[in-house]
Design a protein around this motif. Structure first.
Motif, PDB file in Angstrom:
ATOM      1  N   LEU A 107     -74.557  10.808-104.541  1.00 61.74           N
ATOM      2  CA  LEU A 107     -75.135   9.670-103.682  1.00 61.74           C
ATOM      3  C   LEU A 107     -75.945  10.431-102.629  1.00 61.74           C
ATOM      4  CD1 LEU A 107     -72.570   7.028-103.472  1.00 61.74           C
ATOM      5  CD2 LEU A 107     -74.101   7.215-105.259  1.00 61.74           C
ATOM      6  N   ARG A 108     -77.376  10.329-102.623  1.00 65.07           N
ATOM      7  CA  ARG A 108     -78.227  11.073-101.514  1.00 65.07           C
ATOM      8  C   ARG A 108     -78.347  10.732-100.262  1.00 65.07           C
ATOM      9  NH1 ARG A 108     -83.510  11.814-105.066  1.00 65.07           N
ATOM     10  NH2 ARG A 108     -83.222   9.717-105.275  1.00 65.07           N
ATOM     11  N   CYS A 109     -78.453  11.580 -99.283  1.00 67.88           N
ATOM     12  CA  CYS A 109     -78.567  11.125 -97.998  1.00 67.88           C
ATOM     13  C   CYS A 109     -79.471  12.252 -97.015  1.00 67.88           C
ATOM     14  CB  CYS A 109     -77.097  10.721 -97.266  1.00 67.88           C
ATOM     15  SG  CYS A 109     -77.144  10.704 -95.588  1.00 67.88           S
ATOM     16  N   ASN A 110     -80.431  11.564 -96.484  1.00 66.20           N
ATOM     17  CA  ASN A 110     -81.164  12.575 -95.821  1.00 66.20           C
ATOM     18  C   ASN A 110     -81.237  12.099 -94.277  1.00 66.20           C
ATOM     19  OD1 ASN A 110     -82.439  13.328 -98.754  1.00 66.20           O
ATOM     20  ND2 ASN A 110     -82.776  15.182 -97.320  1.00 66.20           N
ATOM     21  N   TYR A 111     -81.196  13.065 -93.594  1.00 68.85           N
ATOM     22  CA  TYR A 111     -81.295  12.697 -92.067  1.00 68.85           C
ATOM     23  C   TYR A 111     -82.572  13.391 -91.314  1.00 68.85           C
ATOM     24  CZ  TYR A 111     -79.280  16.972 -90.843  1.00 68.85           C
ATOM     25  OH  TYR A 111     -79.168  18.410 -90.471  1.00 68.85           O
ATOM     26  N   SER A 112     -82.791  12.802 -90.383  1.00 73.43           N
ATOM     27  CA  SER A 112     -84.007  13.300 -89.412  1.00 73.43           C
ATOM     28  C   SER A 112     -83.396  13.442 -87.945  1.00 73.43           C
ATOM     29  CB  SER A 112     -85.180  12.421 -89.542  1.00 73.43           C
ATOM     30  OG  SER A 112     -86.261  12.962 -88.375  1.00 73.43           O
ATOM     31  N   SER A 113     -83.503  14.358 -87.365  1.00 70.90           N
ATOM     32  CA  SER A 113     -82.916  14.531 -86.138  1.00 70.90           C
ATOM     33  C   SER A 113     -83.559  15.839 -85.346  1.00 70.90           C
ATOM     34  CB  SER A 113     -81.579  14.599 -85.908  1.00 70.90           C
ATOM     35  OG  SER A 113     -81.026  14.945 -84.505  1.00 70.90           O
ATOM     36  N   SER A 114     -83.889  15.799 -84.072  1.00 71.08           N
ATOM     37  CA  SER A 114     -84.628  17.172 -83.437  1.00 71.08           C
ATOM     38  C   SER A 114     -83.305  17.843 -82.771  1.00 71.08           C
ATOM     39  CB  SER A 114     -85.418  16.779 -82.235  1.00 71.08           C
ATOM     40  OG  SER A 114     -84.805  15.648 -81.357  1.00 71.08           O
ATOM     41  N   VAL A 115     -82.135  17.403 -82.974  1.00 63.67           N
ATOM     42  CA  VAL A 115     -80.957  18.014 -82.314  1.00 63.67           C
ATOM     43  C   VAL A 115     -79.658  18.305 -83.165  1.00 63.67           C
ATOM     44  CG1 VAL A 115     -81.592  17.260 -80.073  1.00 63.67           C
ATOM     45  CG2 VAL A 115     -79.996  15.942 -81.331  1.00 63.67           C
ATOM     46  N   SER A 116     -78.810  18.873 -82.990  1.00 60.54           N
ATOM     47  CA  SER A 116     -77.757  19.027 -84.078  1.00 60.54           C
ATOM     48  C   SER A 116     -76.899  17.371 -84.046  1.00 60.54           C
ATOM     49  CB  SER A 116     -76.638  20.077 -83.266  1.00 60.54           C
ATOM     50  OG  SER A 116     -77.174  21.213 -83.378  1.00 60.54           O
ATOM     51  N   VAL A 117     -76.515  17.507 -85.216  1.00 61.96           N
ATOM     52  CA  VAL A 117     -75.901  16.230 -85.729  1.00 61.96           C
ATOM     53  C   VAL A 117     -74.353  16.379 -86.236  1.00 61.96           C
ATOM     54  CG1 VAL A 117     -78.146  15.014 -85.834  1.00 61.96           C
ATOM     55  CG2 VAL A 117     -77.133  16.195 -88.104  1.00 61.96           C
ATOM     56  N   TYR A 118     -73.538  15.260 -86.169  1.00 63.17           N
ATOM     57  CA  TYR A 118     -72.467  14.967 -86.798  1.00 63.17           C
ATOM     58  C   TYR A 118     -72.802  14.211 -88.223  1.00 63.17           C
ATOM     59  CZ  TYR A 118     -70.292  16.897 -82.816  1.00 63.17           C
ATOM     60  OH  TYR A 118     -69.778  17.767 -82.026  1.00 63.17           O
ATOM     61  N   LEU A 119     -72.276  14.146 -89.207  1.00 64.69           N
ATOM     62  CA  LEU A 119     -72.577  13.377 -90.336  1.00 64.69           C
ATOM     63  C   LEU A 119     -71.249  12.985 -90.911  1.00 64.69           C
ATOM     64  CD1 LEU A 119     -75.050  15.904 -91.788  1.00 64.69           C
ATOM     65  CD2 LEU A 119     -75.733  13.850 -91.303  1.00 64.69           C
ATOM     66  N   ARG A 176     -75.717  11.943 -82.779  1.00 64.39           N
ATOM     67  CA  ARG A 176     -76.054  13.270 -82.055  1.00 64.39           C
ATOM     68  C   ARG A 176     -74.939  13.952 -81.367  1.00 64.39           C
ATOM     69  NH1 ARG A 176     -78.356  13.605 -76.802  1.00 64.39           N
ATOM     70  NH2 ARG A 176     -78.107  11.597 -76.431  1.00 64.39           N
ATOM     71  N   ALA A 177     -74.916  15.261 -81.955  1.00 61.48           N
ATOM     72  CA  ALA A 177     -73.759  16.057 -81.431  1.00 61.48           C
ATOM     73  C   ALA A 177     -73.824  16.266 -80.089  1.00 61.48           C
ATOM     74  CB  ALA A 177     -73.856  17.446 -82.108  1.00 61.48           C
ATOM     75  N   GLY A 178     -72.576  16.055 -79.414  1.00 63.64           N
ATOM     76  CA  GLY A 178     -72.653  16.017 -77.856  1.00 63.64           C
ATOM     77  C   GLY A 178     -73.496  15.066 -77.161  1.00 63.64           C
ATOM     78  N   GLY A 179     -73.584  13.890 -77.890  1.00 65.49           N
ATOM     79  CA  GLY A 179     -74.350  12.739 -77.264  1.00 65.49           C
ATOM     80  C   GLY A 179     -73.927  11.458 -77.527  1.00 65.49           C
ATOM     81  N   SER A 180     -74.740  10.533 -77.763  1.00 66.43           N
ATOM     82  CA  SER A 180     -74.173   9.361 -77.890  1.00 66.43           C
ATOM     83  C   SER A 180     -72.994   9.088 -79.329  1.00 66.43           C
ATOM     84  CB  SER A 180     -75.346   8.565 -78.700  1.00 66.43           C
ATOM     85  OG  SER A 180     -75.054   7.159 -79.064  1.00 66.43           O
ATOM     86  N   TYR A 181     -72.128   8.272 -78.915  1.00 63.55           N
ATOM     87  CA  TYR A 181     -71.047   8.067 -79.721  1.00 63.55           C
ATOM     88  C   TYR A 181     -71.265   7.085 -80.812  1.00 63.55           C
ATOM     89  CZ  TYR A 181     -68.915  10.769 -76.443  1.00 63.55           C
ATOM     90  OH  TYR A 181     -68.794  11.816 -75.409  1.00 63.55           O
TER      91      TYR A 181
END
Lengths: 114, 113
Positions: free
Chosen positions: A21-33, A95-100
């Motif tokens: 199952l495919r998942c792509n994300y877009s973010s300008s900062v580090s992320v948690y998935l 967003r890592a270190g940001g919004s929960y």
């Protein structure tokens, strides 16, 4: 802001076959998935998560996912599916270190045929 | 350990009425999140409460409101119901700020006629 795209709305597969199952994300900062599963008439259950460390993450029920930073992907895989895996699967990014508060994809319906 | 519980399971209201949905988090969890899952739209974030305070809200009109009680349980109120409010409303809890893993309840199915 981050966004998530689940490329397939429905994935039909026969029992004991492998599935991705495919998942792509877009973010300008580090992320948690995250990957969540929703069985009919139930809430969401966490399958697995990537916060840091090894890019290959193993979860419950035999599922695993690989974080690929260069391709901004977090595809979910299982080598052999069962009828009981029939469910809706959601990919989510925070967003890592940001919004929960995670951003969820629209979901992929996995349909396992006997 | 008991999971996140929500009540009622189903709720049927008519347009213009008010709906109240309830959520009890896992013991020890201080954060509660509310999501709307409408058909074909995935999960849309509604509200986040932590330690009794509203910490964030999603892109929903003010008629969606809620609160968190001293025991960390939470209530979601939807005023002036519209047909498009028909959806599954999911509550999730977490250990609080600094944690990203959320645990979901089974949801309340709201039908507006």
């Amino acid at each position: 802001a981050q966004s998530v795209t689940q490329l397939d709305s429905q994935v039909p597969v026969f029992e004991e076959a492998p599935v991705e199952l495919r998942c792509n994300y877009s973010s300008s900062v580090s992320v948690y998935l995250f990957w969540y599963v929703q069985y009919p008439n139930q809430g969401l259950q966490l399958l697995l998560k990537y916060l840091s460390g090894s890019t290959l993450v193993k979860g419950i029920n035999g599922f695993e996912a690989e974080f690929n930073k260069s391709q901004t992907s977090f595809h979910l895989r299982k080598p052999s599916v069962h009828i009981s895996d029939t469910a809706e699967y959601f990919c989510a990014v925070s967003r890592a270190g940001g919004s929960y508060i995670p951003t969820f994809g629209r979901g992929t319906s996995l349909i396992v045929h006997p | 350990e008991a999971g996140v519980t929500q009540s009622p399971t189903h709720l049927i209201k008519t347009r213009g009425q008010q709906a109240t949905l309830r959520c009890s988090p896992i013991s020890g969890h201080t954060s509660v999140y509310w999501y709307q899952q409408a058909l074909g739209l995935g999960l849309q974030f509604l509200l986040w409460y932590d330690e009794g305070e509203e910490r964030n809200r999603g892109n929903f009109p003010p008629r969606f409101s809620g609160r968190q009680f001293p025991n960390y349980s939470s209530e979601l109120n939807v005023n002036a119901l519209e047909l498009e409010d028909s959806a599954l409303y999911l509550c999730a809890s977490s250990l609080g700020q600094g944690t990203y893993e959320q645990y979901f309840g089974p949801g309340t199915r709201l039908t507006v006629t």
